[in-house]
Design an enzyme around this catalytic site. Structure first.
Site, PDB file in Angstrom:
ATOM      1  N   GLN A  41     110.800  -5.081 101.417  1.00 56.36           N
ATOM      2  CA  GLN A  41     111.220  -3.738 101.803  1.00 56.36           C
ATOM      3  C   GLN A  41     111.972  -3.695 103.135  1.00 56.36           C
ATOM      4  O   GLN A  41     112.576  -2.672 103.460  1.00 56.36           O
ATOM      5  CB  GLN A  41     110.000  -2.815 101.837  1.00 56.36           C
ATOM      6  CG  GLN A  41     109.402  -2.615 100.452  1.00 56.36           C
ATOM      7  CD  GLN A  41     108.122  -1.789 100.465  1.00 56.36           C
ATOM      8  OE1 GLN A  41     107.051  -2.313 100.714  1.00 56.36           O
ATOM      9  NE2 GLN A  41     108.226  -0.503 100.214  1.00 56.36           N
ATOM     10  N   HIS A  61     119.103  -6.597  90.942  1.00 51.57           N
ATOM     11  CA  HIS A  61     120.444  -7.085  90.627  1.00 51.57           C
ATOM     12  C   HIS A  61     120.775  -6.917  89.144  1.00 51.57           C
ATOM     13  O   HIS A  61     121.935  -6.733  88.782  1.00 51.57           O
ATOM     14  CB  HIS A  61     120.588  -8.564  91.018  1.00 51.57           C
ATOM     15  CG  HIS A  61     120.545  -8.775  92.507  1.00 51.57           C
ATOM     16  ND1 HIS A  61     120.409 -10.013  93.094  1.00 51.57           N
ATOM     17  CD2 HIS A  61     120.611  -7.893  93.533  1.00 51.57           C
ATOM     18  CE1 HIS A  61     120.390  -9.886  94.412  1.00 51.57           C
ATOM     19  NE2 HIS A  61     120.515  -8.608  94.698  1.00 51.57           N
ATOM     20  N   ASP A  74     118.787  -6.337  99.480  1.00 54.22           N
ATOM     21  CA  ASP A  74     119.582  -7.504  99.904  1.00 54.22           C
ATOM     22  C   ASP A  74     119.683  -7.575 101.429  1.00 54.22           C
ATOM     23  O   ASP A  74     119.646  -8.664 102.013  1.00 54.22           O
ATOM     24  CB  ASP A  74     121.018  -7.433  99.343  1.00 54.22           C
ATOM     25  CG  ASP A  74     121.076  -7.767  97.859  1.00 54.22           C
ATOM     26  OD1 ASP A  74     120.014  -8.028  97.265  1.00 54.22           O
ATOM     27  OD2 ASP A  74     122.201  -7.750  97.304  1.00 54.22           O
ATOM     28  N   ARG A  99     101.190  -5.280 110.767  1.00 50.91           N
ATOM     29  CA  ARG A  99     100.868  -5.783 109.445  1.00 50.91           C
ATOM     30  C   ARG A  99     102.183  -6.022 108.707  1.00 50.91           C
ATOM     31  O   ARG A  99     102.919  -5.082 108.424  1.00 50.91           O
ATOM     32  CB  ARG A  99     100.002  -4.768 108.681  1.00 50.91           C
ATOM     33  CG  ARG A  99      99.734  -5.215 107.284  1.00 50.91           C
ATOM     34  CD  ARG A  99      98.914  -4.253 106.437  1.00 50.91           C
ATOM     35  NE  ARG A  99      98.957  -4.806 105.094  1.00 50.91           N
ATOM     36  CZ  ARG A  99      99.164  -4.117 103.981  1.00 50.91           C
ATOM     37  NH1 ARG A  99      99.268  -2.800 104.009  1.00 50.91           N
ATOM     38  NH2 ARG A  99      99.249  -4.717 102.823  1.00 50.91           N
ATOM     39  N   HIS A 144     102.986  -9.132  99.021  1.00 47.87           N
ATOM     40  CA  HIS A 144     103.158  -7.687  98.948  1.00 47.87           C
ATOM     41  C   HIS A 144     104.234  -7.406  97.893  1.00 47.87           C
ATOM     42  O   HIS A 144     105.387  -7.119  98.223  1.00 47.87           O
ATOM     43  CB  HIS A 144     103.563  -7.156 100.330  1.00 47.87           C
ATOM     44  CG  HIS A 144     103.483  -5.664 100.490  1.00 47.87           C
ATOM     45  ND1 HIS A 144     102.772  -5.070 101.508  1.00 47.87           N
ATOM     46  CD2 HIS A 144     104.041  -4.660  99.800  1.00 47.87           C
ATOM     47  CE1 HIS A 144     102.903  -3.749 101.430  1.00 47.87           C
ATOM     48  NE2 HIS A 144     103.670  -3.475 100.395  1.00 47.87           N
ATOM     49  N   ASN A 188      98.620  -7.087  98.126  1.00 48.93           N
ATOM     50  CA  ASN A 188      98.731  -5.666  98.413  1.00 48.93           C
ATOM     51  C   ASN A 188      98.735  -4.825  97.140  1.00 48.93           C
ATOM     52  O   ASN A 188      99.515  -5.085  96.222  1.00 48.93           O
ATOM     53  CB  ASN A 188     100.028  -5.378  99.187  1.00 48.93           C
ATOM     54  CG  ASN A 188     100.127  -3.918  99.576  1.00 48.93           C
ATOM     55  OD1 ASN A 188      99.364  -3.445 100.420  1.00 48.93           O
ATOM     56  ND2 ASN A 188     101.034  -3.184  98.949  1.00 48.93           N
ATOM     57  N   GLU A 189      97.907  -3.818  97.103  1.00 45.74           N
ATOM     58  CA  GLU A 189      97.897  -2.786  96.060  1.00 45.74           C
ATOM     59  C   GLU A 189      98.076  -3.307  94.638  1.00 45.74           C
ATOM     60  O   GLU A 189      99.122  -3.063  94.005  1.00 45.74           O
ATOM     61  CB  GLU A 189      98.986  -1.726  96.341  1.00 45.74           C
ATOM     62  CG  GLU A 189      98.674  -0.848  97.504  1.00 45.74           C
ATOM     63  CD  GLU A 189      99.614   0.364  97.615  1.00 45.74           C
ATOM     64  OE1 GLU A 189     100.370   0.647  96.664  1.00 45.74           O
ATOM     65  OE2 GLU A 189      99.574   1.031  98.656  1.00 45.74           O
ATOM     66  N   ASN A 326      94.536   1.384 101.550  1.00 46.80           N
ATOM     67  CA  ASN A 326      95.828   2.081 101.603  1.00 46.80           C
ATOM     68  C   ASN A 326      95.611   3.474 101.022  1.00 46.80           C
ATOM     69  O   ASN A 326      95.115   3.606  99.903  1.00 46.80           O
ATOM     70  CB  ASN A 326      96.879   1.360 100.760  1.00 46.80           C
ATOM     71  CG  ASN A 326      97.321   0.031 101.360  1.00 46.80           C
ATOM     72  OD1 ASN A 326      96.793  -0.410 102.387  1.00 46.80           O
ATOM     73  ND2 ASN A 326      98.284  -0.611 100.730  1.00 46.80           N
ATOM     74  N   TYR A 328      97.300   7.662 100.791  1.00 51.06           N
ATOM     75  CA  TYR A 328      98.372   8.612 101.086  1.00 51.06           C
ATOM     76  C   TYR A 328      98.043  10.043 100.687  1.00 51.06           C
ATOM     77  O   TYR A 328      98.340  10.980 101.410  1.00 51.06           O
ATOM     78  CB  TYR A 328      99.664   8.192 100.361  1.00 51.06           C
ATOM     79  CG  TYR A 328     100.277   6.935 100.925  1.00 51.06           C
ATOM     80  CD1 TYR A 328     101.201   6.996 101.956  1.00 51.06           C
ATOM     81  CD2 TYR A 328      99.903   5.685 100.453  1.00 51.06           C
ATOM     82  CE1 TYR A 328     101.755   5.846 102.496  1.00 51.06           C
ATOM     83  CE2 TYR A 328     100.443   4.523 100.990  1.00 51.06           C
ATOM     84  CZ  TYR A 328     101.368   4.610 102.012  1.00 51.06           C
ATOM     85  OH  TYR A 328     101.887   3.473 102.546  1.00 51.06           O
ATOM     86  N   GLU A 393      97.239   1.204 105.329  1.00 51.04           N
ATOM     87  CA  GLU A 393      98.462   2.002 105.172  1.00 51.04           C
ATOM     88  C   GLU A 393      98.082   3.470 105.119  1.00 51.04           C
ATOM     89  O   GLU A 393      97.102   3.835 104.461  1.00 51.04           O
ATOM     90  CB  GLU A 393      99.207   1.682 103.859  1.00 51.04           C
ATOM     91  CG  GLU A 393     100.001   0.403 103.868  1.00 51.04           C
ATOM     92  CD  GLU A 393     100.763   0.162 102.564  1.00 51.04           C
ATOM     93  OE1 GLU A 393     101.124   1.136 101.876  1.00 51.04           O
ATOM     94  OE2 GLU A 393     100.985  -1.012 102.234  1.00 51.04           O
TER      95      GLU A 393
END
Ligand SMILES: *[C@@H]1O[C@H](CO)[C@@H](O)[C@H](O)[C@H]1NC(C)=O
Ligand SMILES: *[C@@H]1O[C@H](CO)[C@@H](O)[C@H](O)[C@H]1NC(C)=O
Ligand SMILES: *[C@@H]1O[C@H](CO)[C@@H](O)[C@H](O)[C@H]1NC(C)=O
Length: 489
Positions: A41, A61, A74, A99, A144, A188-189, A326, A328, A393
């Site tokens: 990311q 891609h 990219d 992290r 991740h 992760n997750e 994590n 939200y 997170e």
């Protein structure tokens, strides 16, 4: 419904008075604040040196139309080249730890451990060194979401051999970085990762439905446990670190009928499916029951949820040193009325929604409901014997504005719930991590939604960074170790 309205109104009132509108505005001694990001990311540099192609490179891609704005990682934030600048920003704001995740394909270009990239190892050693030179602790996620495409070509997480490939990779990470890193997260997750084997909005984007999802979850749990035991036996005696797996848990609240049973089922399907095998042993009973029932009604000969042997159940149990959470947003849940007629529209048998009175964000799935966070923290305390929790997170998305009042308001309300959970309710929470330091590439939403406390200009080749208002607010919170008001406009 009425209760919800009262809650919302009371929040509106408190946001106008000073920070001391509740009993405990100060964070506990030793509580630490950090920020988070992940490799694909933010790093960019997808084809530098001998880095291998990973499943996100391949997905973006080969299917640009799968991404809302047809973008990819990219270049992303170009953090691969600008990591020193990122570390300066962390230091300027005052974050005590960072992290970040390691790109598997940068370390092992083919995915397998026969060919280790010297450049890949050197990049992360320099990065970790830079963090320490600035007084910032590294908190390293091994994986991740992004794994080498060569492994995906052999089935990825639908192939049980992936567990061994992951452990071989983990062995290299612990060997190379373990001497200087004390806190690790294996994966992760899983619940987000494994939607990549269910549907097409995250790599590897294989629409294998609800068979692929549970097969992936099953293999991820095994891989995590194998990496934990490797660390525990071979590395912990000399490295003395801590290791966990980052679990995505939504919050919840009771619906107007005070339907505790539905809330409980929802929790087990979302959070418990990972946490129960680790903290208690095996999948939650309700998840096993529902999957057996629904699979049978769909004509499958066995449950779509694979079974753990007694050996695997005890091998996976206890494989974390802290609860990496994590979080939200929250959901309201109710029984699907079709269930009464024997129609199973979902594995959980629930309908979920978010109350329209909960403030929205730029992400369709994220509405602001801080009570749900408090409920979740207390639920984890009760169900899993009060584990130490690191919030790994938490954050809010908007459209990238520099005067990000809505983000500050979110942090303030969620941190208030956190302080109450610790001080009043005895939850053992010792770290909190902002998602994210930087605006970054948000999976299928591309660059259209922003989570950073620092803006990144994705239209400029230099990817200039600009501190947002929330970065200044964080500097204040960390500097005073006390929750601050939302600044007035
Ligand atoms: C790397 O990818 C970029 C596009 O992101 C391209 O312009 C460049 O030529 C590639 N470099 C190499 C060495 O393949
Ligand atoms: C290791 O990877 C590099 C870069 O992809 C490649 O040039 C080299 O031949 C590989 N070595 C082995 C033993 O596979
Ligand atoms: C919330 O929804 C309103 C109305 O649809 C919209 O105008 C606003 O931009 C949304 N807020 C955020 C932060 O996306």
């Amino acid at each position: 419904m009425k209760e919800l309205l009262i809650i919302v109104i009371s929040y509106t009132i408190v946001s106008h008075v000073c920070c001391c509108d509740f009993e405990y505005p100060t964070f506990p001694d030793g509580f630490k604040f950090g920020a988070a990001i992940s490799s694909y990311q933010s790093e960019g540099a997808w084809n530098v040196s001998d880095k291998g192609v990973n499943d996100f490179d391949h997905w973006t891609h080969t299917c640009p139309e799968c991404i809302g704005d047809r973008s990819n990682g990219d270049i992303a934030c170009d953090s691969y080249h600008k990591y020193k600048e990122d570390v300066k920003l962390l230091r300027k704001i005052g974050f005590k730890f960072y992290r970040f995740s390691i790109s598997w394909a940068r370390i092992l270009p083919s995915g397998l451990a026969n060919n280790v990239s010297k450049d890949g190892i050197m990049y992360y050693k320099n990065f970790i060194n830079e963090l320490y030179m600035n007084g910032i602790e590294p908190l390293v996620t091994l994986y991740h979401f992004d794994h080498p495409q060569g492994l995906e070509d052999m089935g990825g997480w639908t192939n049980e051999l992936m567990t061994q490939w992951f452990v071989d990779y983990a062995n290299i990470i612990f060997t190379e970085f373990g001497p200087s890193v004390r806190i690790f997260i294996t994966i992760n997750e899983p619940s987000t990762l494994c939607t990549g084997y269910q549907a097409t909005y995250v790599a590897p984007s294989k629409p294998l439905g609800d068979v692929g999802y549970y097969l992936c979850m099953h293999n991820v749990l095994k891989a995590h446990a194998m990496a934990y035991h490797l660390y525990d036996k071979k590395f912990r005696p000399s490295q003395h670190g801590l290791i966990s797996i980052a679990i995505a848990c939504d919050g919840y609240t009771l619906n107007e009928n005070n339907d505790v049973v539905s809330a409980e089922t929802y929790f087990e399907f979302t959070c418990g499916i990972m946490a129960h095998p680790i903290f208690i042993g095996d999948y939650p009973a309700i998840v096993k029951e529902r999957l057996a029932l629904v699979s049978k009604s769909q004509g499958y000969t066995v449950s779509r949820l694979p079974t753990f042997s007694p050996e695997w159940i005890s091998y996976i149990k206890g494989t974390v040193d802290y609860f990496a959470l994590n979080h939200y947003t929250s959901n309201l849940v109710s029984p699907d009325p079709d269930e009464l007629h024997g129609i199973h529209n979902s594995d959980s048998g629930l309908l979920t929604n978010q109350h329209p009175s909960w403030p929205n964000s730029s992400s369709f799935w994220l509405r602001v409901y801080p009570d749900g966070f408090g409920n979740l923290l207390r639920k984890i305390k009760t169900d899993y014997n009060n584990p130490e929790i690191y919030v790994t997170e938490n954050g809010f998305s908007d459209y990238g504005e520099l005067q990000d009042y809505d983000r500050i308001n979110y942090f303030r309300l969620y941190l208030k719930e956190l302080i109450i959970a610790v001080t009043r309710d005895g939850c053992r929470i010792s770290r909190y991590t902002v998602w994210s330091l930087l605006d970054n590439w948000q999976l299928a939403a591309g660059y259209a939604v922003s989570f950073g406390v620092v803006k990144v200009d994705f239209n400029s080749p230099n990817r200039e960074r600009t501190l947002k208002l929330s970065a200044a607010w964080w500097a204040d919170v960390i500097g005073t170790h006390t929750l601050q008001d939302v600044p007035s406009k």
